[in-house]
Write an enzyme that holds these catalytic residues in place. Sequence first.
Site, PDB file in Angstrom:
ATOM      1  N   LYS A 210     -29.605  15.433 -46.245  1.00 55.66           N
ATOM      2  CA  LYS A 210     -28.576  16.259 -47.238  1.00 55.66           C
ATOM      3  C   LYS A 210     -28.154  15.035 -48.309  1.00 55.66           C
ATOM      4  O   LYS A 210     -28.283  13.992 -48.098  1.00 55.66           O
ATOM      5  CB  LYS A 210     -27.357  16.334 -46.275  1.00 55.66           C
TER       6      LYS A 210
HETATM    7  N1  GLU Z   1     -27.084  23.924 -47.347  1.00 57.19           N
HETATM    8  C1  GLU Z   1     -27.617  24.836 -46.658  1.00 57.19           C
HETATM    9  C2  GLU Z   1     -27.521  24.370 -45.023  1.00 57.19           C
HETATM   10  O1  GLU Z   1     -26.391  23.795 -44.651  1.00 57.19           O
HETATM   11  C3  GLU Z   1     -29.132  25.205 -46.574  1.00 57.19           C
HETATM   12  C4  GLU Z   1     -30.314  23.954 -46.711  1.00 57.19           C
HETATM   13  C5  GLU Z   1     -31.695  24.359 -47.235  1.00 57.19           C
HETATM   14  O2  GLU Z   1     -31.680  25.573 -47.735  1.00 57.19           O
HETATM   15  O3  GLU Z   1     -32.290  23.621 -47.150  1.00 57.19           O
HETATM   16  O4  GLU Z   1     -28.045  24.808 -44.091  1.00 57.19           O
END
Ligand code: GLU
Length: 417
Positions: free
Chosen positions: A106
Amino acid sequence: MADHANPFESLQAQIDDASAYLDVGDDVLERLKHPERVLETNLSIERDDGSLDVFRAYRSQFNGDRGPYKGGIRYHPGVNRAEVKALSGWMVYKCAVVDIPYGGGKGGIAVDPREYSASELERLTRAFAVELRPFIGENQDIPAPDVNTGQREMNWLKDTYETLENTTAPGVVTGKAIDSGGSAGRVAATGRSVMLAAREAFDWLDRDLADATVAIQGYGNVGSQAARLIDDLGGDIVAVSDSSGGIYDPSGLAVGGATDHKRETGSLAGYANTESLTNDDLLTLDVDLLIPAALENAITESLAPDVAADVIVEGANGPITPAADDILTEQGVYVVPDILANAGGVTVSYFEWVQNRQRFSWTEDRVNDELERVITEAFDGLVETYEATDTPNLRTAAYVVAIQRVVSAFQQGGSWP
Ligand code: GLU
């Protein structure tokens, strides 16, 4: 204090809760409680008026035992190292519980994007892409949208990466616009999995989502899409909110009208024929289903005793603190955890990446059918573990499933050097 719960400590508490039901040594478990590495960087950009502005930015690569690091990039003034680390860990267990071949990562920039022009945000995103370039790649780490980012930012990230690498690599990020290599169905995917998780949970409890009253906190991409899809199934969306407050109509809101109102005026407030209510009022409404779809720590220890919903489906990541979770379990509230309920986003990101790697596009129907299969199978597997163990709630059962998968991949790899 629970009201200011540190999300990284929340993640570690959730892993500890599951450890009692797992045959995993403390040494292995310790690996699963910390990121493998965290990039922390300063981004400087020139403002439109010629002045300089500096931002803190992060990318945490939590665990890569099951595949490339995967997870979104968030633009929010509250972004900090602990939050990014927690969010990257939740991605590991999310990808594992729905069994897609990714680890977790992240990133984020501490910025309020509302205060910057589109060209300033483009310079900021490209500056971040330059810092990220050595760490990301189609097989290494694959960013995606998160809070306050979307197709536009992903297109800029991809373009910067491809230009600097002198290649085409559409699978280096997901959540792109269709013409830049995005997938049909990606925008609605997280809200769709929230709807599917709610439908499966109601079915499991011998109830029907079509007869349910529903309150949704947060009306960004996840909340608004979940509202639309649950409304389509016949559920009554009685209250929705955004950061400026909420609107309430006990006989059911006109969801399409509320979405148009927010698009036109920038907030839900003032939508015709509705009562206004605060976010805390919304979270304590006596509804069948509550969907927190905003940020972490929405339901804290002090609020949890007042929660009156029967079922909670977590659209946001980490919206319930561990202390609040214990209270809700005691109260008999069923919580479908974030790592399953909002996994639709990363699941369709996976489908986007598969399409990018194959240079072959799927139809929206195919995307939605495959997503439904992944989420319903994951829900069935979760319930099976919950019923076969003494785990106190669905969250702990979900971590049991997910941690077993990560540990298995780690142990099969053996240790080296
Ligand atoms: N930000 C989204 C989540 O928290 C999607 C992450 C992604 O598609 O890699 O799951």
